[in-house]
Scaffold this motif. Structure first.
Motif, short mmCIF file in Angstrom:
data_model
loop_
_atom_site.label_atom_id
_atom_site.label_comp_id
_atom_site.label_asym_id
_atom_site.label_seq_id
_atom_site.Cartn_x
_atom_site.Cartn_y
_atom_site.Cartn_z
N SER A 33 39.71 -43.56 -90.70
CA SER A 33 38.26 -43.72 -90.67
C SER A 33 37.70 -43.36 -89.30
O SER A 33 36.67 -42.69 -89.19
CB SER A 33 37.88 -45.17 -91.03
OG SER A 33 38.29 -45.49 -92.35
N VAL A 34 38.37 -43.81 -88.24
CA VAL A 34 37.93 -43.46 -86.89
C VAL A 34 38.02 -41.96 -86.68
O VAL A 34 37.12 -41.34 -86.08
CB VAL A 34 38.78 -44.21 -85.84
CG1 VAL A 34 38.46 -43.71 -84.43
CG2 VAL A 34 38.54 -45.71 -85.94
N PHE A 35 39.10 -41.37 -87.16
CA PHE A 35 39.27 -39.91 -87.06
C PHE A 35 38.11 -39.19 -87.75
O PHE A 35 37.53 -38.24 -87.19
CB PHE A 35 40.61 -39.52 -87.69
CG PHE A 35 40.89 -38.05 -87.68
CD1 PHE A 35 41.35 -37.42 -86.53
CD2 PHE A 35 40.72 -37.28 -88.83
CE1 PHE A 35 41.62 -36.06 -86.52
CE2 PHE A 35 40.98 -35.93 -88.83
CZ PHE A 35 41.44 -35.31 -87.67
N HIS A 36 37.78 -39.62 -88.95
CA HIS A 36 36.69 -39.00 -89.71
C HIS A 36 35.36 -39.14 -88.98
O HIS A 36 34.60 -38.17 -88.87
CB HIS A 36 36.61 -39.66 -91.09
CG HIS A 36 35.61 -39.03 -92.00
ND1 HIS A 36 35.18 -39.62 -93.17
CD2 HIS A 36 34.90 -37.88 -91.90
CE1 HIS A 36 34.28 -38.84 -93.74
NE2 HIS A 36 34.09 -37.79 -93.00
N ILE A 37 35.08 -40.31 -88.46
CA ILE A 37 33.82 -40.54 -87.75
C ILE A 37 33.72 -39.66 -86.51
O ILE A 37 32.68 -39.04 -86.24
CB ILE A 37 33.69 -42.03 -87.38
CG1 ILE A 37 33.50 -42.87 -88.64
CG2 ILE A 37 32.52 -42.25 -86.42
CD1 ILE A 37 33.58 -44.37 -88.39
#
Length: 468
Positions: A33-37
């Protein structure tokens, strides 16, 4: 004289093993999720340049920044973790078969930061490749920390990979099926390993939904299609079966061509040129850049002409090949879905010139095409069906999607097409001086009919890759 041997790791209880899978899934969901954001935030830079740099100077700035980001990503991969190039799915399959080693300490940071640079630059690549590989790396870290045996370790690695796909697309069921169907040759199938995959995927989806929401990533409203239109989906599937075989062949040819250029001139020549082109396209043809998730929604929400769709198909196909050949961390799932959407809309537009179609038919063709092209390239039709349903929420199109996916898979098989990740793994092994063992050999571990195998408690040796 008896040679002393190291004691085998004690297998954990089922409950503890599921806790490991739960922890892995949660961590992967958070990291994914952090990667996507971060990728989405970084991808805002072209808009900032276009707003602030006047006139033609914007082209030079865009080209320079995109090329620098791509080159930095390639340097990071080549310098620290060569196996982090591409999607990483083939590396996981090789690791599950005992042919490759997941060096998690170097793969995890390179895949994370290199992926942000590459995807943020606007390359036509998907975030699911990095998240799947990072998921397997996190699993490998936990496996070594708690000293799991080979069988349990590989099962947990599969759970981490599934968690990575669930984090990328918020599609936990498709993630479970992907591991079971795509790695059916390698997966150490058993009740506890299978359950661990489900637990890891579900845990990742829970964390992903807590951070990013519960709606499918590509929600598309599609009306029911009458049964009379079903033969058109079969024809669409046949076309996608051919396209999938061509896609795979051109992708491998692009990698080989880039490798030849790398050996003759410089490994940074192709990435630099592609980066420059991507930067210019960010201003001229923004639909030709990026993974394509937003493009899917744009295309299905607008009434584009046949000519415009044909141009998108050609450009997206070419830029997918060019982007993947650079050797940056990035997957092909998202580009396949965007390309398939354009093909499905183009098919509907052309068909409407010949016969009358019910309202919403072109969008229905686009949704079904996502599963069809996925089936013919990855050769996992069941995953294609479920992935499309979870991504778009178009459950009413289940029958047309089934017809499209099955037909595409059958046509690809008839044309001697092979799963893209199997071909990529063979290529990786060949370049490193290894060979792919035949199915069912002693070097392979897992499979539907091999629930236990011979050395369930032997740890995978952390051998360096030849030439690394």
């Amino acid at each position: 004289m008896t040679v002393p041997t190291s004691p085998r790791p004690k297998a954990p209880s089922d409950a503890l093993y599921y806790v490991y899978a739960l922890v892995v899934g949660g961590i992967v969901g958070l990291v994914g999720s952090v990667f996507h954001i971060l990728v989405e935030r970084v991808m805002e830079w072209p808009a900032w340049v276009i707003r602030t740099v006047p006139g033609g100077a914007a082209y030079f700035v865009l080209a320079a920044i995109a090329a620098a980001m791509v080159l930095a990503s390639v340097w990071m991969v080549r310098r620290f973790a060569p196996e982090a190039a591409g999607s990483g799915v083939q590396e996981i399959e090789g690791a599950l078969e005992g042919l490759r080693t997941v060096h998690w300490k170097r793969v995890l940071p390179v895949k994370f930061f290199g992926g942000i640079l590459a995807l943020g630059a606007g390359l036509v690549a998907g975030r699911e490749g990095p998240t799947i590989h990072m998921g397997a790396s996190i699993s490998e870290a936990v496996t070594r920390w708690v000293a799991l045996g080979t069988r349990d370790g590989r099962g947990l690695m599969a759970a981490g990979a599934a968690a990575g796909l669930a984090a990328a697309f918020n599609a936990p069921l498709a993630a479970v099926l992907f591991v079971i169907e795509e790695t059916r040759r390698q997966f150490p199938y058993g009740f506890r390993t299978y359950t661990a995959v489900i637990v890891g995927s579900a845990a990742s989806a829970v964390v992903t939904e807590m951070i990013g929401g519960t709606a499918p990533d590509l929600t598309i409203a599609v009306p029911d299609m009458p049964l009379g239109v079903l033969p058109a989906f079969v024809v669409l599937g046949a076309c996608l079966g051919v396209l999938g075989v061509v896609f795979n062949a051109v992708l491998i040819a692009s990698l080989d061509a880039a490798l030849g250029i790398s050996k003759r001139w410089s490994p940074y020549l192709v990435p630099g040129v592609v980066g420059v082109v991507i930067g210019i396209l960010a201003l001229l043809r923004p639909e030709a850049t990026g993974g394509g998730e937003q493009l899917v929604l744009t295309m299905t929400g607008e009434n584009l002409s046949v000519l415009a769709l044909a141009i998108i198909v050609v450009i997206r196909f070419a830029m997918t090949m060019a982007s993947y050949s650079t050797g940056v961390p990035g997957g092909i799932f998202a580009p396949i879905l965007a390309l398939a959407t354009a093909v499905g809309l183009l098919f509907g537009g052309l068909l409407s010139l010949v016969v009358p179609l019910p309202p919403g038919a072109s969008v229905a063709f686009a949704v079904a095409a996502m599963g069809g092209l996925f089936s013919s390239t990855v050769r996992a039709p069941l995953v294609g069906m479920v992935l499309v349903a979870e991504l778009t929420g178009a459950y009413d199109l289940l029958l047309p999607v089934i017809a499209t996916c099955v037909t595409a898979n059958v046509v690809a098989e008839a044309l001697k097409g092979r799963p893209i990740y199997e071909v990529l793994l063979e290529r990786t092994l060949r370049l490193s001086g290894q060979t792919m063992p035949p199915s069912g050999s002693d070097d392979a571990m897992g499979g539907w009919d091999e629930p236990e195998r011979r050395h369930p408690d032997r740890l995978i040796p952390d051998k360096p890759k030849p030439g690394a």
